[in-house]
Design a protein around this motif. Structure first.
Motif, PDB file in Angstrom:
ATOM      1  N   VAL A  56      -8.021   0.886   4.923  1.00  0.00           N
ATOM      2  CA  VAL A  56      -6.831   1.190   5.728  1.00  0.00           C
ATOM      3  C   VAL A  56      -5.726   0.187   5.414  1.00  0.00           C
ATOM      4  O   VAL A  56      -4.559   0.553   5.212  1.00  0.00           O
ATOM      5  N   ARG A  57      -6.076  -1.096   5.367  1.00  0.00           N
ATOM      6  CA  ARG A  57      -5.078  -2.138   5.096  1.00  0.00           C
ATOM      7  C   ARG A  57      -4.425  -1.952   3.729  1.00  0.00           C
ATOM      8  O   ARG A  57      -3.226  -2.200   3.560  1.00  0.00           O
ATOM      9  N   GLY A  59      -4.064   0.947   2.215  1.00  0.00           N
ATOM     10  CA  GLY A  59      -3.355   2.220   2.121  1.00  0.00           C
ATOM     11  C   GLY A  59      -4.162   3.374   1.556  1.00  0.00           C
ATOM     12  O   GLY A  59      -3.635   4.471   1.401  1.00  0.00           O
ATOM     13  N   TRP A  60      -5.462   3.140   1.257  1.00  0.00           N
ATOM     14  CA  TRP A  60      -6.284   4.236   0.727  1.00  0.00           C
ATOM     15  C   TRP A  60      -6.703   5.196   1.839  1.00  0.00           C
ATOM     16  O   TRP A  60      -6.888   6.385   1.607  1.00  0.00           O
ATOM     17  N   ARG A  62      -6.216   5.930   6.366  1.00  0.00           N
ATOM     18  CA  ARG A  62      -5.466   5.621   7.582  1.00  0.00           C
ATOM     19  C   ARG A  62      -6.338   5.968   8.779  1.00  0.00           C
ATOM     20  O   ARG A  62      -7.209   6.833   8.697  1.00  0.00           O
ATOM     21  N   GLY A  71      -5.230   8.144   3.043  1.00  0.00           N
ATOM     22  CA  GLY A  71      -3.937   7.499   3.194  1.00  0.00           C
ATOM     23  C   GLY A  71      -2.990   7.823   2.057  1.00  0.00           C
ATOM     24  O   GLY A  71      -3.284   8.652   1.181  1.00  0.00           O
ATOM     25  N   GLN A  72      -1.851   7.147   2.063  1.00  0.00           N
ATOM     26  CA  GLN A  72      -0.783   7.448   1.111  1.00  0.00           C
ATOM     27  C   GLN A  72      -1.241   7.291  -0.334  1.00  0.00           C
ATOM     28  O   GLN A  72      -0.937   8.120  -1.182  1.00  0.00           O
ATOM     29  N   ARG A  73      -1.959   6.200  -0.635  1.00  0.00           N
ATOM     30  CA  ARG A  73      -2.330   5.947  -2.028  1.00  0.00           C
ATOM     31  C   ARG A  73      -3.311   7.005  -2.535  1.00  0.00           C
ATOM     32  O   ARG A  73      -3.204   7.456  -3.681  1.00  0.00           O
ATOM     33  N   THR A 160       2.480  11.375   7.303  1.00  0.00           N
ATOM     34  CA  THR A 160       2.249  10.181   6.498  1.00  0.00           C
ATOM     35  C   THR A 160       3.142  10.154   5.265  1.00  0.00           C
ATOM     36  O   THR A 160       3.693   9.113   4.894  1.00  0.00           O
TER      37      THR A 160
END
Length: 282
Positions: A56-57, A59-60, A62, A71-73, A160
């Motif tokens: 999460v930290r 960005g893989w 959320r 996540g975004q990545r 997102t």
């Protein structure tokens, strides 16, 4: 005595454990709770939680109210159809036919994070009026084919992708996240038709639709012309028909009725309500 020296297998490395967790999200729209991830991977809850928080930290992933999600990545790397040549091969003959029947500029594109990447552009003398080019990018929130693809993403995923990046290109560009969600809902209510009027380039209007597969939108098409020439409503059925025909070429065994719909989770509804409250206070 270690597991290796006693003949047992060594514990999985950090990379292997992270891979196990990421592989649990086989569906782009999956929402998994901690206990589900631990059960799926066979990892202890404490280990799963520690790795999840690192992902999460970075960005893989959320963390949402409904659980963990890509996540975004991860979304930036993802794609429902990895072979763009296959998409072009299925689409271009139909897009050329659409251009021949209408005389309008036709685009084919895919969604890459919050941008549209153009795979093809078909047009006559008016094509130079548009800054789009094959291989070029445009902000998805400002162009019709981008909005058409965003409309079929899970709302949390669209949220997102868009939050913090909806910059104005013209005075008509939608830059408010709440307004964009309302627009995406209208697009779904029109069976996937998205309209654009002076939102990316002043003087240019477009109508777009997504090419959909079993896992969601894999591409989008748009028909564009000068705003001064009048509304493009009469071309909308043609655009929607071509998008469906491309979908059938790519996924011949999938009925349009089997295409996934967009579901609003409780967490997303709370997000929308909070945006409404913020707008009311402004």
């Amino acid at each position: 005595m270690t597991q290796e020296s006693s003949g047992g297998s060594a514990p999985p490395s950090m990379i292997e454990r992270m891979t196990l967790i990421m592989e649990a999200f086989g569906d782009r729209s999956a929402r998994l709770r901690l206990d589900e991830i631990a059960a799926c991977t066979g990892l202890p809850r404490s280990t799963s939680h520690r790795i999840l928080e690192q992902l999460v930290r970075l960005g893989w992933l959320r963390h949402t109210q409904g659980g963990y999600a890509l996540g975004q990545r991860a979304l930036q790397l993802g794609g429902s159809v990895s072979d763009h040549a296959e998409v072009r091969a299925a689409a271009v003959p139909l897009l050329e036919e659409l251009h021949a029947n209408t005389g309008k500029i036709i685009h084919l594109g895919i969604l890459d994070f919050a941008d549209v990447v153009y795979l093809d552009k078909i047009g006559g003398k008016g094509a130079a009026a548009l800054p789009s080019r094959v291989g070029g990018r445009a902000p998805a929130h400002a162009v019709s084919l981008g909005k058409a693809m965003l409309a079929w993403l899970p709302p949390e995923e669209a949220d997102t992708l868009l939050e913090g990046g909806m910059k104005a290109r013209t005075h008509n560009t939608i830059t408010n996240l709440m307004v964009m969600h309302q627009e995406l809902r209208r697009i779904r209510g029109r069976h996937g038709l998205a309209f654009e009027r002076d939102e990316y380039v002043v003087g240019i209007s477009c109508v777009g639709a997504a090419v959909r597969g079993p896992d969601g939108a894999v591409a989008g098409i748009s028909l564009c012309g000068e705003t001064s020439a009048g509304p493009l409503d009469r071309y909308a059925p043609l655009v929607l028909d071509v998008a469906k025909r491309i979908s059938l070429r790519l996924f011949p065994e999938t009925s349009p009725d089997d295409m996934p719909s967009t579901v609003w989770s409780d967490g997303m509804m709370e997000r929308i309500l909070s945006l409404l409250d913020d707008d009311t206070l402004m």
